[in-house]
Design a protein around this motif. Structure first.
Motif, PDB file in Angstrom:
ATOM      1  N   ALA A 272       0.838  -1.195   0.000  1.00  0.00           N
ATOM      2  CA  ALA A 272       0.000   0.000   0.000  1.00  0.00           C
ATOM      3  C   ALA A 272       0.873   1.245   0.000  1.00  0.00           C
ATOM      4  CB  ALA A 272      -0.922   0.005   1.212  1.00  0.00           C
ATOM      5  N   VAL A 273       2.109   1.096   0.474  1.00  0.00           N
ATOM      6  CA  VAL A 273       3.022   2.242   0.531  1.00  0.00           C
ATOM      7  C   VAL A 273       4.294   2.016  -0.271  1.00  0.00           C
ATOM      8  CG1 VAL A 273       2.193   2.998   2.772  1.00  0.00           C
ATOM      9  CG2 VAL A 273       4.048   1.332   2.674  1.00  0.00           C
ATOM     10  N   ALA A 274       4.402   0.860  -0.932  1.00  0.00           N
ATOM     11  CA  ALA A 274       5.608   0.584  -1.712  1.00  0.00           C
ATOM     12  C   ALA A 274       5.275  -0.350  -2.869  1.00  0.00           C
ATOM     13  CB  ALA A 274       6.680  -0.062  -0.826  1.00  0.00           C
ATOM     14  N   ALA A 275       5.907  -0.127  -4.005  1.00  0.00           N
ATOM     15  CA  ALA A 275       5.673  -0.962  -5.180  1.00  0.00           C
ATOM     16  C   ALA A 275       6.388  -2.300  -5.020  1.00  0.00           C
ATOM     17  CB  ALA A 275       6.205  -0.246  -6.420  1.00  0.00           C
ATOM     18  N   PRO A 276       5.949  -3.332  -5.757  1.00  0.00           N
ATOM     19  CA  PRO A 276       6.641  -4.622  -5.718  1.00  0.00           C
ATOM     20  C   PRO A 276       8.118  -4.460  -6.052  1.00  0.00           C
ATOM     21  CG  PRO A 276       4.548  -4.830  -6.853  1.00  0.00           C
ATOM     22  CD  PRO A 276       4.761  -3.360  -6.624  1.00  0.00           C
ATOM     23  N   VAL A 277       8.936  -5.249  -5.400  1.00  0.00           N
ATOM     24  CA  VAL A 277      10.382  -5.173  -5.604  1.00  0.00           C
ATOM     25  C   VAL A 277      10.821  -6.264  -6.569  1.00  0.00           C
ATOM     26  CG1 VAL A 277      12.631  -5.285  -4.500  1.00  0.00           C
ATOM     27  CG2 VAL A 277      10.700  -4.256  -3.277  1.00  0.00           C
ATOM     28  N   SER A 278      11.435  -5.865  -7.690  1.00  0.00           N
ATOM     29  CA  SER A 278      11.896  -6.871  -8.647  1.00  0.00           C
ATOM     30  C   SER A 278      13.035  -7.669  -8.032  1.00  0.00           C
ATOM     31  CB  SER A 278      12.367  -6.196  -9.938  1.00  0.00           C
ATOM     32  OG  SER A 278      13.467  -5.338  -9.675  1.00  0.00           O
ATOM     33  N   ASP A 279      13.116  -8.935  -8.369  1.00  0.00           N
ATOM     34  CA  ASP A 279      14.157  -9.802  -7.826  1.00  0.00           C
ATOM     35  C   ASP A 279      14.878 -10.474  -8.984  1.00  0.00           C
ATOM     36  OD1 ASP A 279      15.550 -12.080  -6.605  1.00  0.00           O
ATOM     37  OD2 ASP A 279      14.452 -11.517  -4.796  1.00  0.00           O
ATOM     38  N   ARG A 280      16.161 -10.155  -9.140  1.00  0.00           N
ATOM     39  CA  ARG A 280      16.941 -10.681 -10.269  1.00  0.00           C
ATOM     40  C   ARG A 280      17.047 -12.193 -10.255  1.00  0.00           C
ATOM     41  NH1 ARG A 280      22.096  -6.454 -10.335  1.00  0.00           N
ATOM     42  NH2 ARG A 280      20.891  -4.550 -10.825  1.00  0.00           N
ATOM     43  N   ARG A 281      16.878 -12.787  -9.071  1.00  0.00           N
ATOM     44  CA  ARG A 281      17.000 -14.236  -8.978  1.00  0.00           C
ATOM     45  C   ARG A 281      15.942 -14.947  -9.816  1.00  0.00           C
ATOM     46  NH1 ARG A 281      16.855 -15.049  -2.618  1.00  0.00           N
ATOM     47  NH2 ARG A 281      15.347 -13.361  -2.895  1.00  0.00           N
ATOM     48  N   LEU A 282      14.802 -14.309 -10.018  1.00  0.00           N
ATOM     49  CA  LEU A 282      13.732 -14.943 -10.786  1.00  0.00           C
ATOM     50  C   LEU A 282      14.152 -15.191 -12.231  1.00  0.00           C
ATOM     51  CD1 LEU A 282      10.585 -13.000  -9.509  1.00  0.00           C
ATOM     52  CD2 LEU A 282      11.337 -15.290  -8.882  1.00  0.00           C
ATOM     53  N   ALA A 283      15.090 -14.391 -12.732  1.00  0.00           N
ATOM     54  CA  ALA A 283      15.545 -14.550 -14.112  1.00  0.00           C
ATOM     55  C   ALA A 283      16.271 -15.881 -14.319  1.00  0.00           C
ATOM     56  CB  ALA A 283      16.460 -13.396 -14.499  1.00  0.00           C
ATOM     57  N   SER A 284      16.722 -16.493 -13.238  1.00  0.00           N
ATOM     58  CA  SER A 284      17.448 -17.761 -13.357  1.00  0.00           C
ATOM     59  C   SER A 284      16.508 -18.947 -13.539  1.00  0.00           C
ATOM     60  CB  SER A 284      18.316 -17.992 -12.115  1.00  0.00           C
ATOM     61  OG  SER A 284      17.500 -18.213 -10.964  1.00  0.00           O
ATOM     62  N   LEU A 285      15.207 -18.724 -13.357  1.00  0.00           N
ATOM     63  CA  LEU A 285      14.242 -19.812 -13.454  1.00  0.00           C
ATOM     64  C   LEU A 285      13.818 -20.065 -14.894  1.00  0.00           C
ATOM     65  CD1 LEU A 285      11.828 -18.937 -10.473  1.00  0.00           C
ATOM     66  CD2 LEU A 285      13.874 -20.400 -10.439  1.00  0.00           C
ATOM     67  N   THR A 286      13.590 -21.316 -15.213  1.00  0.00           N
ATOM     68  CA  THR A 286      13.019 -21.663 -16.516  1.00  0.00           C
ATOM     69  C   THR A 286      11.521 -21.338 -16.470  1.00  0.00           C
ATOM     70  OG1 THR A 286      12.414 -23.911 -15.870  1.00  0.00           O
ATOM     71  CG2 THR A 286      14.655 -23.573 -16.705  1.00  0.00           C
ATOM     72  N   PRO A 287      10.860 -21.256 -17.634  1.00  0.00           N
ATOM     73  CA  PRO A 287       9.412 -21.007 -17.625  1.00  0.00           C
ATOM     74  C   PRO A 287       8.650 -22.025 -16.784  1.00  0.00           C
ATOM     75  CG  PRO A 287      10.275 -20.655 -19.824  1.00  0.00           C
ATOM     76  CD  PRO A 287      11.401 -21.238 -19.010  1.00  0.00           C
TER      77      PRO A 287
END
Length: 220
Positions: free
Chosen positions: A143-158
């Motif tokens: 409510a006071v902050a946007a979602p935080v992107s996490d570079r670790r997710l890029a390591s995952l396959t679809p």
């Protein structure tokens, strides 16, 4: 082999009731009790239990601090005893390493089932408890902050990313297997790879990351 459990609660009556319920099960052995966080850490390090039932509000060292120390020093899974009016503690408990939550007004069967589930490595408890609490807390945070992107997710396959979404929904390996039309063993392998790639302790931490990063949104 019996499951080894430690019960930590500063209320003797509550602690005694929990111990009585667990000791009545043929596959569970209560190996220690604690009335504050300091004792909880000490008995857990000494006894090396499979599961620790941890109250939040305790003297000397609260349940959050005790959870953090126990998870850092042992392989024990910590189940936090909570009520819905303690939602502000949920996020800190997750960061400390808690593997799930139990409501203090739970039924006897739910307590026993939760201990067995967590000890078996599932970690994430029923969606009506852990998933709801996680979603509520993260909704308030965003409510006071946007979602935080996490570079670790890029390591995952679809496929691994899809598995993470299903885990974040609170589904068990069997339920994910049925939904994706794969074997339960395949799901278990994917979950293990996801946790390893993301550097996470268990499924609960995976759920938190999925919500925090915006990969899954509350209510979806």
């Amino acid at each position: 082999m019996k499951l080894r459990v430690v019960v930590a609660d500063d209320q003797a009556l509550v602690r005694g009731g929990l111990c009585m319920i667990l000791e009545s099960q043929p596959d569970i052995d209560v190996v220690g009790e604690a009335e504050d966080g300091v004792q909880a850490v000490a008995v857990s390090v000494r006894e090396r239990p499979d599961v620790v039932l941890m109250d939040v509000r305790m003297p000397n060292l609260d349940g959050i601090g005790a959870t953090r120390e126990i998870c850092a020093a042992t392989a024990a899974k910590v189940l936090v005893l909570t009520t819905f009016d303690l939602d502000e503690y949920v996020y800190e408990a997750l960061l400390a390493g808690a593997s799930g939550f139990l409501l203090k007004d739970m039924h006897r069967a739910d307590l026993v089932a939760a201990v067995r589930t967590v000890a078996a490595g599932e970690a994430l408890l029923a969606p009506t408890v852990t998933r709801r609490l996680i979603a509520d807390v993260l909704r308030q945070r965003r409510a006071v902050a946007a979602p935080v992107s996490d570079r670790r997710l890029a390591s995952l396959t679809p496929r691994e990313e899809d598995i993470l979404r299903q885990v974040a929904r609170g589904l068990s390996n069997a339920e994910i297997a049925a939904e994706l039309v794969v074997t339960e063993h395949t799901v278990k392998t994917h979950v293990s790879k996801v946790l390893a790639k993301l550097g996470l302790r268990d499924r609960v931490q995976a759920v938190v990351l999925a919500y925090e990063s915006g990969l899954v949104r509350p209510g979806t």
